[in-house]
Scaffold this motif. Structure first.
Motif, PDB file in Angstrom:
ATOM      1  N   GLN A   1       0.841  -1.195   0.000  1.00  0.00           N
ATOM      2  CA  GLN A   1       0.000   0.000   0.000  1.00  0.00           C
ATOM      3  C   GLN A   1       0.878   1.248   0.000  1.00  0.00           C
ATOM      4  OE1 GLN A   1      -2.251  -0.843   3.516  1.00  0.00           O
ATOM      5  NE2 GLN A   1      -0.805   0.169   4.880  1.00  0.00           N
ATOM      6  N   ARG A   2       0.452   2.207  -0.782  1.00  0.00           N
ATOM      7  CA  ARG A   2       1.242   3.432  -0.981  1.00  0.00           C
ATOM      8  C   ARG A   2       0.930   4.462   0.087  1.00  0.00           C
ATOM      9  NH1 ARG A   2       0.405   7.841  -4.753  1.00  0.00           N
ATOM     10  NH2 ARG A   2       2.387   8.822  -5.345  1.00  0.00           N
ATOM     11  N   HIS A   3      -0.359   4.613   0.428  1.00  0.00           N
ATOM     12  CA  HIS A   3      -0.786   5.533   1.474  1.00  0.00           C
ATOM     13  C   HIS A   3      -1.821   4.833   2.350  1.00  0.00           C
ATOM     14  CE1 HIS A   3       0.758   8.639  -1.451  1.00  0.00           C
ATOM     15  NE2 HIS A   3       1.266   9.114  -0.328  1.00  0.00           N
ATOM     16  N   SER A   4      -2.121   5.469   3.483  1.00  0.00           N
ATOM     17  CA  SER A   4      -3.104   4.894   4.401  1.00  0.00           C
ATOM     18  C   SER A   4      -4.513   5.089   3.856  1.00  0.00           C
ATOM     19  CB  SER A   4      -2.965   5.533   5.779  1.00  0.00           C
ATOM     20  OG  SER A   4      -3.284   6.924   5.720  1.00  0.00           O
ATOM     21  N   ALA A   5      -5.448   4.336   4.414  1.00  0.00           N
ATOM     22  CA  ALA A   5      -6.840   4.429   3.969  1.00  0.00           C
ATOM     23  C   ALA A   5      -7.429   5.797   4.279  1.00  0.00           C
ATOM     24  CB  ALA A   5      -7.673   3.332   4.621  1.00  0.00           C
ATOM     25  N   ALA A   6      -7.036   6.405   5.399  1.00  0.00           N
ATOM     26  CA  ALA A   6      -7.553   7.727   5.752  1.00  0.00           C
ATOM     27  C   ALA A   6      -7.117   8.773   4.736  1.00  0.00           C
ATOM     28  CB  ALA A   6      -7.093   8.103   7.158  1.00  0.00           C
ATOM     29  N   GLU A   7      -5.870   8.684   4.274  1.00  0.00           N
ATOM     30  CA  GLU A   7      -5.392   9.628   3.268  1.00  0.00           C
ATOM     31  C   GLU A   7      -6.097   9.426   1.931  1.00  0.00           C
ATOM     32  OE1 GLU A   7      -0.805  10.221   4.883  1.00  0.00           O
ATOM     33  OE2 GLU A   7      -1.266   8.674   3.407  1.00  0.00           O
ATOM     34  N   ILE A   8      -6.347   8.173   1.580  1.00  0.00           N
ATOM     35  CA  ILE A   8      -7.061   7.896   0.327  1.00  0.00           C
ATOM     36  C   ILE A   8      -8.482   8.426   0.400  1.00  0.00           C
ATOM     37  CG2 ILE A   8      -7.917   6.041  -1.141  1.00  0.00           C
ATOM     38  CD1 ILE A   8      -5.508   4.389  -0.317  1.00  0.00           C
ATOM     39  N   LEU A   9      -9.150   8.240   1.546  1.00  0.00           N
ATOM     40  CA  LEU A   9     -10.516   8.739   1.710  1.00  0.00           C
ATOM     41  C   LEU A   9     -10.561  10.262   1.612  1.00  0.00           C
ATOM     42  CD1 LEU A   9     -13.502   8.297   2.431  1.00  0.00           C
ATOM     43  CD2 LEU A   9     -12.824   8.350   4.836  1.00  0.00           C
TER      44      LEU A   9
END
Length: 471
Positions: A187-195
């Motif tokens: 994974q490149r970024h966290s789920a919070a950042e993607i959201l």
């Protein structure tokens, strides 16, 4: 001199052992010189994984950003979204000097490089995504691939709580062919950042709201080997305002009208006509709004249960009105009310529905012009008249005209009296049947309120509880 040769040989051996490759040699800091160097050193190697050894694992970083939620098809169980897909990996041994080649980054055709075969498992349609032919290549050997993807993915939709439903759809990114020993998904970024990024760039939402995005790194085990996967869980919430205004509110209004129609007098024919008009209007309403309801064979939405039960209650209330109207208008034709029914309805159920029984009137109203049928000789038997007048068939008194007139008048008065008694008895029976009809009507009215209130409370509770649980 001998030490220099030994050091050079050790350097070459170390480079070969660890896959070290000398930087690209650019003749000048121009795009043409860099492209010539890449065409000589890199492009011919596009047929195999860019690693130093076969046992090396290529780490591929992946990320996605949701740009638009195009639609959800309940019948086909599919989700259509538009995303940006980011892939990053490193080409082992590739580098160049920024000053010598003139740049740290260059765009090259995707077809000239080895690209990982990353697919979305849930993809169920032809790929109609826009084609982007280039990727970025950095002087460190890092490759950055960014392309838009129109995804039509399968999604197990749960529409039980429609239109207040929350859907959880999954997008699984994995290599189509390469095992986990060859390519590992990161994974490149966290789920919070993607959201957060998805909410910033989200353009098309329609009736759906992006609630959350979660991700998980998993491994798919099969007989031949294992695959590295990266799963994204897209949580969507439906905006219910359209369905509340167009479906729920009109249905509630019609149910309320049918409920208050019980306040009309049962003996009025307009009450049954009014209920039939309501049923017809409700049926037409459901036919017109049928396109707004979801179509699926998995589960039945609660809103469909609400509409079905509401229509059933309307029909039941119409049947109850027909029954009560029949009692009200045909009570004079019935026999005397059975004692057990009179006690059950007028003594107990009347108290339950707060409708105390009326006291029977002892007064008798005599009509001065009784109907012709009431005065027919067949109603009063000759034996009754003889018993009252004291006539004895075998004795013939001496003729006396005044006495004969009095006896004739006595027989007429007795006939009137017996007819009035019979009519009074029928009036009491009719009134008792009508009171039973009123009690039953009030009882069914209370049951109607209880059933419809329980139905609404249950469905609203399930809607609220399901949303709280999924949230």
């Amino acid at each position: 001199m001998k030490e220099v040769k030994i050091a050079w040989l050790l350097f070459i051996s170390f480079s070969l052992l660890y896959g070290f490759v000398a930087p690209l040699n650019c003749t000048s800091p121009t795009p043409k010189a860099l492209f010539d160097a890449l065409e000589t050193e890199l492009f011919p190697r596009k047929l195999f994984r860019p690693v130093g050894n076969f046992t090396d694992v290529l780490n591929v970083s992946i990320e996605m950003t949701i740009v638009g939620i195009l639609g959800v098809n309940e019948k086909e169980q599919t989700l259509t979204v538009f995303i940006w897909q980011y892939l990053e990996w490193d080409i082992d041994g590739l580098s160049w000097d920024e000053k010598e080649c003139g740049t740290t980054r260059v765009s090259v055709p995707r077809e000239q490089l080895w690209v990982p075969d990353i697919v979305i498992n849930e993809f169920m349609d032809e790929d109609k995504s826009p084609q982007t032919p280039y990727v970025y290549l950095y002087n460190t050997g890092h490759v950055y691939d960014d392309r838009p993807v129109r995804v039509i993915a399968t999604c197990k939709l749960v529409i039980y709580t429609f239109p207040f439903d929350i859907q959880n759809c999954t997008l699984t990114f994995e290599p189509y062919l390469h095992f986990a020993e060859d390519i590992k998904m990161n994974q490149r970024h966290s789920a919070a950042e993607i959201l957060e990024e998805s909410r910033d760039v989200l353009h098309t939402r329609g009736e759906w709201e992006l609630v959350d995005i979660k991700q998980a790194q998993t491994t798919l085990e099969i007989t031949e080997g294992s695959y590295s996967e990266l799963k994204y869980f897209i949580i969507l919430r439906r905006r219910p305002i359209l369905y509340v205004v167009n479906l729920l509110l009109p249905s509630c209004f019609l149910i309320t009208l049918d409920l208050f129609s019980f306040l009309l007098p049962p003996q009025s024919v307009d009450r049954s006509s009014f209920k039939m008009t309501l049923i017809l209007g409700y049926t037409v309403f459901l036919l017109i709004m049928n396109d707004l309801l979801p179509v699926t064979g998995n589960t039945t939405p609660l809103i469909n249960v609400l509409f079905s039960v509401s229509l059933a209650l309307m029909v039941a209330s119409l049947l109850e009105t027909v029954f009560i109207t029949n009692i009200q208008f045909s009570a004079s034709k019935y026999r005397k009310v059975p004692h057990w029914l009179s006690v059950l309805v007028l003594r107990y159920l009347a108290v339950v529905v707060c409708l105390p029984p009326k006291k029977m009137s002892n007064r008798i109203t005599v009509s001065l012009h009784p109907p012709a049928r009431a005065m027919s000789p067949g109603i009063i038997s000759s034996r009754d008249l003889q018993s009252v007048s004291g006539d004895i068939p075998h004795e013939k008194p001496p003729p006396d005209p005044p006495l004969d007139e009095l006896r004739k008048l006595s027989r007429d008065l007795m006939a009137i009296r017996l007819q009035i008694d019979k009519h009074a008895q029928g009036s009491n029976t009719s009134e008792e049947w009508q009171m039973i009809g009123l009690v039953i009507d009030r009882l069914l009215f209370g049951l109607y309120i209880a059933i419809i209130s329980s139905l609404f409370i249950t469905i609203i509770t399930i809607w609220v509880w399901s949303n709280a649980e999924l949230s």
